[in-house]
Design an enzyme around this catalytic site. Structure first.
Site, PDB file in Angstrom:
ATOM      1  N   GLU A  40       1.158   3.914   1.821  1.00  0.00           N
ATOM      2  CA  GLU A  40       1.783   4.358   3.074  1.00  0.00           C
ATOM      3  C   GLU A  40       2.918   3.417   3.485  1.00  0.00           C
ATOM      4  O   GLU A  40       3.967   3.859   3.955  1.00  0.00           O
ATOM      5  CB  GLU A  40       0.760   4.428   4.214  1.00  0.00           C
ATOM      6  CG  GLU A  40      -0.379   5.428   3.999  1.00  0.00           C
ATOM      7  CD  GLU A  40      -1.599   4.792   3.336  1.00  0.00           C
ATOM      8  OE1 GLU A  40      -1.447   3.870   2.495  1.00  0.00           O
ATOM      9  OE2 GLU A  40      -2.723   5.223   3.677  1.00  0.00           O
ATOM     10  N   HIS A  82       0.858  -1.176   0.000  1.00  0.00           N
ATOM     11  CA  HIS A  82       0.000   0.000   0.000  1.00  0.00           C
ATOM     12  C   HIS A  82       0.905   1.240   0.000  1.00  0.00           C
ATOM     13  O   HIS A  82       2.056   1.182   0.435  1.00  0.00           O
ATOM     14  CB  HIS A  82      -0.888   0.010   1.246  1.00  0.00           C
ATOM     15  CG  HIS A  82      -2.038  -0.952   1.172  1.00  0.00           C
ATOM     16  ND1 HIS A  82      -3.173  -0.819   1.938  1.00  0.00           N
ATOM     17  CD2 HIS A  82      -2.226  -2.064   0.424  1.00  0.00           C
ATOM     18  CE1 HIS A  82      -4.013  -1.814   1.667  1.00  0.00           C
ATOM     19  NE2 HIS A  82      -3.454  -2.583   0.752  1.00  0.00           N
ATOM     20  N   CYS A 135      -2.073   0.045   7.269  1.00  0.00           N
ATOM     21  CA  CYS A 135      -1.227   1.241   7.160  1.00  0.00           C
ATOM     22  C   CYS A 135      -1.263   2.066   8.438  1.00  0.00           C
ATOM     23  O   CYS A 135      -0.249   2.614   8.861  1.00  0.00           O
ATOM     24  CB  CYS A 135      -1.666   2.061   5.959  1.00  0.00           C
ATOM     25  SG  CYS A 135      -1.399   1.178   4.395  1.00  0.00           S
ATOM     26  N   CYS A 188      -5.726   2.482   5.704  1.00  0.00           N
ATOM     27  CA  CYS A 188      -6.430   1.255   6.101  1.00  0.00           C
ATOM     28  C   CYS A 188      -5.820   0.795   7.427  1.00  0.00           C
ATOM     29  O   CYS A 188      -4.788   1.317   7.862  1.00  0.00           O
ATOM     30  CB  CYS A 188      -6.298   0.183   5.016  1.00  0.00           C
ATOM     31  SG  CYS A 188      -4.767  -0.791   5.107  1.00  0.00           S
TER      32      CYS A 188
END
Lengths: 159, 159
Positions: free
Chosen positions: B58, B56, B89, B86
Site C-alpha cells: 500500500e 509494503h 499502511c 497493517c
C-alpha cells in the site's frame, strides 16, 4: 527521567525540525537514528515538498538507516524523533524493530498545531465499519491463494 | 456484499500478490489504486528485496499514485489491497485521504502465515510504557519551538 533532560541526539533532531520549518520544506518534524553511539541516518518531513504523504521524518530516517546498514531491520538502533511518532511511523518502527524510541513533542502537541496524529490513533482503534474511511472486504477466497503459496514457498524471506 | 464478490481491481491486486510470491521478490501482498475507474498505481511488497521495512504494497502504491497525480493527497481515489492494511499502511491511507479501501485477506489471515499485523495493532492501542518497544519522552520544552514557529510561519503548507 524528566522530559527536559538534555540529550545530544534529541538536540540534533530538534535542530533539524526547526531548520525544516525555517526552510519551508515540510512539517515541523525530524528524526535521527543512532547505532553504537553514532548517528547513522537523519530524516525530516518532506510530505509537501516531495508529494509523498508517507515521507514523515521517522519513515525517511528508517529508510535511510536501512539503506546504510543494508538490512531491513534496525536491530540495536535507537530512534530520536522530535515528536511522538504518528501511527504510521510507530508501526514502521515496529516493522524495523529498533531497541528504543525517544520523542520530544507529544501527539497531543501535534494535534494542537493542526496535525491528524491523535485523530488517526483514535480511528485505528475503531472497528473497520466505524471508521471515517470505509474498509470493505472482497474476494477473500481468491486472495488466500497468495498466503497459501507463501506458506509453502522455499524462496520466501521472512521479515 | 459478500466477501466473495468478484471485482476486476481486486483481481489485479491478487494476481500481483501471487506473482510477487512466485518471483520471490517480497511478501504475499499487492495493492492497486484507482481513480475514475482507471488504475493509476500498482504496488507490491518489496521489504526484503529493497531492504526497506516501509515498502509494503500500500505504501509503495500510495507513493506511486501521488507521484502520478503530483499531489500529496489521493482525493477521489480507491485503494484495492490484497490484504487488510497493517497499521502503518492504514495510517498512511489516512494521511493520503482516499475515499475508500477494499481488502482481500484479513489481518488475522496475515498473522496465521507469520506476519506481525495483529500484534502491531495490539501494541499501538497500549499506553507507551506498556509497549514492547519502549517510548520515552525527552526535551519537550526545546522540541516545542519547532511547533511554535510552524504555527506562525507564513511559508507553511498544511497537510
Amino acid at each position: 527521567m524528566s522530559t527536559d533532560s538534555s540529550n545530544p541526539f534529541m538536540a540534533e533532531a530538534i535542530a533539524l525540525s526547526l531548520k525544516n520549518v525555517r526552510e519551508g520544506s515540510g512539517g515541523p518534524f525530524a528524526a535521527v537514528i543512532v547505532k553504537n553511539g553514532r548517528i547513522i541516518a537523519r530524516g525530516v518531513n518532506r510530505v509537501t515538498s516531495t508529494n509523498d504523504p508517507t515521507a514523515h521524518a521517522e519513515v525517511v530516517a528508517i529508510r535511510e538507516a536501512c539503506a546504510a546498514l543494508k538490512s531491513f531491520q534496525l536491530t540495536g538502533c535507537e530512534i530520536y524523533s522530535s515528536c511522538e511518532p504518528c501511527p504510521m511511523c510507530l508501526a514502521a518502527i515496529y516493522w524495523a524493530r529498533p531497541s528504543k524510541v525517544f520523542f520530544g513533542n507529544s501527539k497531543e502537541d501535534a494535534a494542537a498545531v493542526g496535525f491528524d496524529d491523535s485523530f488517526i490513533y483514535k480511528e485505528i482503534a475503531l472497528a473497520g465499519e466505524r471508521r471515517k474511511i470505509p474498509l470493505v472486504q472482497l474476494m477473500r477466497g481468491e486472495a488466500m491463494r497468495a498466503f497459501e503459496e507463501w506458506a509453502k514457498s522455499p524462496m520466501k524471506v521472512e521479515y
